[in-house]
Design a protein around this motif. Structure first.
Motif, PDB file in Angstrom:
ATOM      1  N   GLU A  12       0.696  -1.484  -0.061  1.00  0.00           N
ATOM      2  CA  GLU A  12      -0.057  -0.351   0.268  1.00  0.00           C
ATOM      3  C   GLU A  12       0.844   1.252   0.097  1.00  0.00           C
ATOM      4  OE1 GLU A  12      -2.584  -0.229   3.185  1.00  0.00           O
ATOM      5  OE2 GLU A  12      -3.498  -2.546   2.478  1.00  0.00           O
ATOM      6  N   GLU A  13       1.867   1.011   0.570  1.00  0.00           N
ATOM      7  CA  GLU A  13       2.801   2.294   0.655  1.00  0.00           C
ATOM      8  C   GLU A  13       3.370   2.853  -0.068  1.00  0.00           C
ATOM      9  OE1 GLU A  13       2.761   4.338   3.537  1.00  0.00           O
ATOM     10  OE2 GLU A  13       1.006   3.361   3.376  1.00  0.00           O
ATOM     11  N   GLY A  31      15.292   5.603  -0.296  1.00  0.00           N
ATOM     12  CA  GLY A  31      14.844   7.150   0.503  1.00  0.00           C
ATOM     13  C   GLY A  31      13.604   7.791   1.001  1.00  0.00           C
ATOM     14  N   VAL A  32      12.792   7.981  -0.490  1.00  0.00           N
ATOM     15  CA  VAL A  32      11.205   8.550  -0.365  1.00  0.00           C
ATOM     16  C   VAL A  32      10.577   7.322   1.320  1.00  0.00           C
ATOM     17  CG1 VAL A  32       9.409   8.826  -0.924  1.00  0.00           C
ATOM     18  CG2 VAL A  32      11.100   9.724  -2.355  1.00  0.00           C
ATOM     19  N   LEU A  33      10.863   5.710   0.551  1.00  0.00           N
ATOM     20  CA  LEU A  33      10.120   4.699   1.709  1.00  0.00           C
ATOM     21  C   LEU A  33      10.893   5.493   3.147  1.00  0.00           C
ATOM     22  CD1 LEU A  33       9.525   1.453  -0.098  1.00  0.00           C
ATOM     23  CD2 LEU A  33       7.551   2.729   0.988  1.00  0.00           C
ATOM     24  N   PHE A  34      11.909   5.581   3.209  1.00  0.00           N
ATOM     25  CA  PHE A  34      13.098   5.758   4.562  1.00  0.00           C
ATOM     26  C   PHE A  34      12.143   6.314   5.400  1.00  0.00           C
ATOM     27  CE2 PHE A  34      16.111   6.140   7.571  1.00  0.00           C
ATOM     28  CZ  PHE A  34      15.986   4.237   8.310  1.00  0.00           C
ATOM     29  N   ASN A  35      12.300   8.234   4.637  1.00  0.00           N
ATOM     30  CA  ASN A  35      11.722   9.171   5.996  1.00  0.00           C
ATOM     31  C   ASN A  35      10.514   9.505   5.361  1.00  0.00           C
ATOM     32  OD1 ASN A  35      14.779  10.214   5.260  1.00  0.00           O
ATOM     33  ND2 ASN A  35      15.312   9.958   3.481  1.00  0.00           N
ATOM     34  N   ASP A  36       9.897   8.724   4.852  1.00  0.00           N
ATOM     35  CA  ASP A  36       8.047   9.207   4.897  1.00  0.00           C
ATOM     36  C   ASP A  36       8.204   9.118   5.893  1.00  0.00           C
ATOM     37  OD1 ASP A  36       5.231   9.461   3.249  1.00  0.00           O
ATOM     38  OD2 ASP A  36       5.207   7.527   4.005  1.00  0.00           O
ATOM     39  N   GLN A  38       5.472   8.886   7.348  1.00  0.00           N
ATOM     40  CA  GLN A  38       3.763   7.327   7.666  1.00  0.00           C
ATOM     41  C   GLN A  38       4.153   6.357   7.652  1.00  0.00           C
ATOM     42  OE1 GLN A  38      -0.158   8.352   6.135  1.00  0.00           O
ATOM     43  NE2 GLN A  38      -0.251   5.718   5.438  1.00  0.00           N
ATOM     44  N   CYS A  39       5.476   6.107   6.657  1.00  0.00           N
ATOM     45  CA  CYS A  39       5.942   4.908   7.561  1.00  0.00           C
ATOM     46  C   CYS A  39       6.849   4.699   7.833  1.00  0.00           C
ATOM     47  CB  CYS A  39       6.557   4.344   5.279  1.00  0.00           C
ATOM     48  SG  CYS A  39       6.478   4.381   3.786  1.00  0.00           S
TER      49      CYS A  39
END
Length: 81
Positions: A12-13, A31-36, A38-39
């Motif tokens: 979903e993310e 990096g986008v996933l790691f720094n989000d 909500q994630c």
């Protein structure tokens, strides 16, 4: 930790943060996933969830392990729609 549930959340993310690449698959930079934010709140161990999803052939990425900073520009690609 329920791995199946975490992998479902990861899918979903990736859909939320990613965009279609040239192959028509959804991809997002690590990096986008790691720094989000909500994630960060959802995943206790994002890297572990990524490895589990890769083993199940749900996602793919270059290399075995992704580390923040070093691998921020690595694409995490969703293999399933």
């Amino acid at each position: 930790m329920n791995v199946e549930h975490e992998v479902t959340l990861l899918i979903e993310e990736i859909r939320r943060l990613g965009s279609k690449n040239a192959d028509g698959k959804i991809s997002v930079k690590f990096g986008v996933l790691f720094n989000d934010d909500q994630c960060a709140n959802l995943f206790e161990a994002l890297v572990g969830t990524l490895k589990a999803a890769k083993r199940k052939k749900i996602i793919t990425f270059e290399g075995e392990l992704l580390l923040q900073g070093v691998h921020d520009n690595v694409d995490v690609i969703l293999l399933q729609d």
